[in-house]
Design an enzyme around this catalytic site. Structure first.
Site, PDB file in Angstrom:
ATOM      1  N   HIS A   1       0.860  -1.186   0.000  1.00 27.48           N
ATOM      2  CA  HIS A   1       0.000   0.000   0.000  1.00 27.48           C
ATOM      3  C   HIS A   1       0.897   1.236   0.000  1.00 27.48           C
ATOM      4  CE1 HIS A   1      -3.843  -1.975   1.844  1.00 27.48           C
ATOM      5  NE2 HIS A   1      -3.298  -2.721   0.889  1.00 27.48           N
TER       6      HIS A   1
ATOM      7  N   GLU B   1       1.022   3.841   1.857  1.00 26.10           N
ATOM      8  CA  GLU B   1       1.538   4.227   3.171  1.00 26.10           C
ATOM      9  C   GLU B   1       2.713   3.350   3.592  1.00 26.10           C
ATOM     10  OE1 GLU B   1      -3.061   4.426   3.655  1.00 26.10           O
ATOM     11  OE2 GLU B   1      -1.608   3.407   2.367  1.00 26.10           O
TER      12      GLU B   1
ATOM     13  N   CYS C   1      -6.148   2.012   5.865  1.00 25.85           N
ATOM     14  CA  CYS C   1      -6.781   0.769   6.284  1.00 25.85           C
ATOM     15  C   CYS C   1      -6.173   0.354   7.633  1.00 25.85           C
ATOM     16  CB  CYS C   1      -6.550  -0.312   5.226  1.00 25.85           C
ATOM     17  SG  CYS C   1      -4.837  -0.918   5.163  1.00 25.85           S
TER      18      CYS C   1
END
Length: 165
Positions: A65, A67, A95
């Site tokens: 992801h 991040e 998330c």
């Protein structure tokens, strides 16, 4: 939160909009690669120390992801895994996996664009950023450039659904 920088609350630094715009540029790179358009930037003392955009499909890595990639890049650049004093900017509310990684890395601030009512872990569906069960909390601010961030995601999924017909 409004997208007009002049209407941001006093607690929201002016640089937040500029760094979110960089995260949006990265999100567009993800989109161009066929990935869900999410981009992230890690900043320490006004300097970008890590960037990432979604790559789980192309890298065959469910943890890739935006991040996580930005945190990895920041850790490598700073040669440490604790990122106290850092702000992470991301175009979509993180998330649970990404929010937990931010807590573990000791990120000080999280600034995100679009809210994610289904999977968001910074106040929407969950709030891992301030959970008392964890040993660190992250100051989270959502809605920066939310209309632009949300439109990018909405358009991506509309095109994807249209292509599947």
């Amino acid at each position: 939160m409004p997208d007009d920088p002049s209407l941001l609350p006093a607690a929201m630094p002016c640089g937040d909009v500029a760094f979110m715009r960089r995260a949006l540029e990265l999100a567009r790179r993800a989109e161009a690669a066929g990935e869900v358009p999410v981009g992230a930037v890690v900043v320490v003392d006004g300097v970008v120390v890590g960037e990432g955009f979604n790559q789980p499909v192309s890298s065959h890595d469910p943890t890739a992801h935006a991040e996580i990639l930005a945190l990895r890049a920041a850790g490598a650049a700073l040669e440490r895994y604790r990122l106290a004093g850092a702000t992470l900017y991301v175009t979509l509310e993180p998330c649970p996996m990404c929010a937990a990684a931010m807590v573990h890395a000791r990120i000080t601030r999280l600034v995100f664009g679009a809210w994610d009512p289904r999977q968001g872990a910074a106040g929407s569906a969950f709030d891992l950023t301030t959970s008392r069960a964890l040993n660190h909390s992250v100051d989270a601010f959502g809605g920066v450039l939310s209309a632009e961030c949300g439109a990018l995601l909405k358009d991506f999924f509309l095109r994807r659904r249209g292509a599947g017909r």
